[in-house]
Design an enzyme around this catalytic site. Sequence first.
Site, short mmCIF file in Angstrom:
data_model
loop_
_atom_site.label_atom_id
_atom_site.label_comp_id
_atom_site.label_asym_id
_atom_site.label_seq_id
_atom_site.Cartn_x
_atom_site.Cartn_y
_atom_site.Cartn_z
N LEU A 1 -7.17 -5.38 7.19
CA LEU A 1 -6.90 -6.59 6.40
C LEU A 1 -7.34 -6.41 4.95
O LEU A 1 -6.89 -7.12 4.07
CB LEU A 1 -7.63 -7.79 6.98
CG LEU A 1 -7.00 -8.47 8.18
CD1 LEU A 1 -7.79 -9.72 8.54
CD2 LEU A 1 -5.55 -8.87 7.90
N SER A 2 -8.26 -5.46 4.72
CA SER A 2 -8.72 -5.15 3.36
C SER A 2 -9.12 -6.40 2.55
O SER A 2 -8.75 -6.52 1.38
CB SER A 2 -7.67 -4.35 2.61
OG SER A 2 -7.46 -3.12 3.25
N ASP B 1 0.83 -1.20 0.00
CA ASP B 1 0.00 0.00 0.00
C ASP B 1 0.87 1.26 0.00
O ASP B 1 1.98 1.25 0.53
CB ASP B 1 -0.90 -0.02 1.25
CG ASP B 1 -2.07 0.93 1.12
OD1 ASP B 1 -2.30 1.47 0.02
OD2 ASP B 1 -2.76 1.15 2.14
N ARG C 1 -11.47 2.07 -9.24
CA ARG C 1 -10.55 3.20 -9.51
C ARG C 1 -10.77 3.70 -10.94
O ARG C 1 -11.32 2.97 -11.77
CB ARG C 1 -9.11 2.74 -9.35
CG ARG C 1 -8.80 2.40 -7.93
CD ARG C 1 -7.32 2.23 -7.71
NE ARG C 1 -7.12 2.01 -6.30
CZ ARG C 1 -5.98 2.15 -5.68
NH1 ARG C 1 -4.91 2.52 -6.33
NH2 ARG C 1 -5.88 1.92 -4.39
N HIS D 1 3.19 3.38 -8.85
CA HIS D 1 3.09 1.94 -9.14
C HIS D 1 4.37 1.44 -9.83
O HIS D 1 4.83 0.33 -9.56
CB HIS D 1 1.88 1.66 -10.03
CG HIS D 1 0.56 2.01 -9.38
ND1 HIS D 1 0.25 1.64 -8.09
CD2 HIS D 1 -0.52 2.70 -9.84
CE1 HIS D 1 -0.96 2.09 -7.78
NE2 HIS D 1 -1.45 2.74 -8.83
N ASN E 1 1.46 3.42 -2.88
CA ASN E 1 2.05 3.87 -4.16
C ASN E 1 1.53 5.25 -4.54
O ASN E 1 2.29 6.11 -4.99
CB ASN E 1 1.68 2.91 -5.30
CG ASN E 1 2.31 1.54 -5.13
OD1 ASN E 1 3.15 1.36 -4.26
ND2 ASN E 1 1.92 0.60 -5.97
N LEU F 1 10.93 -21.03 -4.69
CA LEU F 1 10.02 -20.03 -4.10
C LEU F 1 8.74 -20.04 -4.93
O LEU F 1 8.81 -20.13 -6.16
CB LEU F 1 10.67 -18.64 -4.18
CG LEU F 1 9.77 -17.43 -3.92
CD1 LEU F 1 9.33 -17.37 -2.46
CD2 LEU F 1 10.47 -16.11 -4.27
C1 FPP Z 1 -1.53 0.24 -3.51
O1 FPP Z 1 -1.17 1.59 -3.53
C2 FPP Z 1 -1.06 -0.48 -4.66
C3 FPP Z 1 -1.86 -1.03 -5.62
C4 FPP Z 1 -3.30 -0.97 -5.62
C5 FPP Z 1 -1.27 -1.73 -6.76
C6 FPP Z 1 -0.06 -2.55 -6.47
C7 FPP Z 1 0.79 -2.55 -7.67
C8 FPP Z 1 2.14 -2.57 -7.68
C9 FPP Z 1 2.97 -2.68 -6.47
C10 FPP Z 1 2.89 -2.42 -8.94
C11 FPP Z 1 2.58 -3.45 -9.92
C12 FPP Z 1 2.81 -4.79 -9.40
C13 FPP Z 1 3.19 -5.79 -10.17
C14 FPP Z 1 3.30 -7.13 -9.57
C15 FPP Z 1 3.51 -5.60 -11.57
P1 FPP Z 1 -2.32 2.68 -3.60
O2 FPP Z 1 -2.44 3.09 -5.03
O3 FPP Z 1 -3.55 2.16 -2.97
O4 FPP Z 1 -1.67 3.82 -2.74
P2 FPP Z 1 -2.44 4.94 -1.90
O5 FPP Z 1 -3.19 4.22 -0.83
O6 FPP Z 1 -1.31 5.74 -1.36
O7 FPP Z 1 -3.30 5.69 -2.86
#
Ligand code: FPP
Length: 238
Positions: free
Chosen positions: A190-191, A17, A68, A34, A19, A128
Amino acid sequence: MELEKTKLPRHVAIIMDGNGRWAEQRNLDRIEGHIAGTESVRDVVTCSREVGVSYLTLYAFSKENWSRPKEEVNKLWGLLQIFLQSELELMQEKDIRFNTIGAIKDLPKKAQRMLANVMDKTKSNRSLMLTLALSYSGRQEILHAIAGLVEDMKKKPIKRLTEKVFTRYLYTSKIPDPDLLIRTSGEMRLSNFLLWQMAYTEILVTDTLWPDFRRDSYLKALQEYTHRERRFGALRGR
Ligand code: FPP
């Protein structure tokens, strides 16, 4: 960093979480967060393989994430495809088996084909198991399991419904329950992630945003886990 190998978790699950916040802090488009997050994925995968974690499950896209903006969702699928293309070689070289859980049939067809291809090519790897949760919902997984169970019951009644029997109908039938859940960016939720499987999982929440959660942060989390006492509801030291 010294890690007591015998106490390492066998299965680590991660809610990646933060990004979006990471990108906002830098006045960047959310997708940049991301993209930076993909580097963290690479780090924790490589590091898990190195230290001897056998199962790593990453929450990459929840069923709720479909709400989203379409643009962000499409960019995420694009990013997933780039990731699969660029990481296949590494997975082969490092003996990593790739796996998915979730409603994969809801994903764009091209992404589905690429996922199936990487799963097939890595199916004999054993060091793994990397599982991506995509279009995943813990409650939906439980309903899906019940539907499978009911179907089977029509053919042959199940005499005693035990936890072990039920577990066979989950997406994670071939994976042990997570020992450690890591959630980045400070939220204590836990979402809807692995609801059945995490009954006794140790939870570690860090304020670090996912794109900043690299090798050192992961090793620190693993080290903290090695100091925890798992009791599974029993009393201390018994
Ligand atoms: C949460 O951050 C992240 C996601 C919903 C997407 C996860 C994706 C990646 C880590 C990159 C791509 C992964 C792969 C395996 C290619 P958020 O956007 O909810 O962050 P925020 O809560 O700060 O808005």
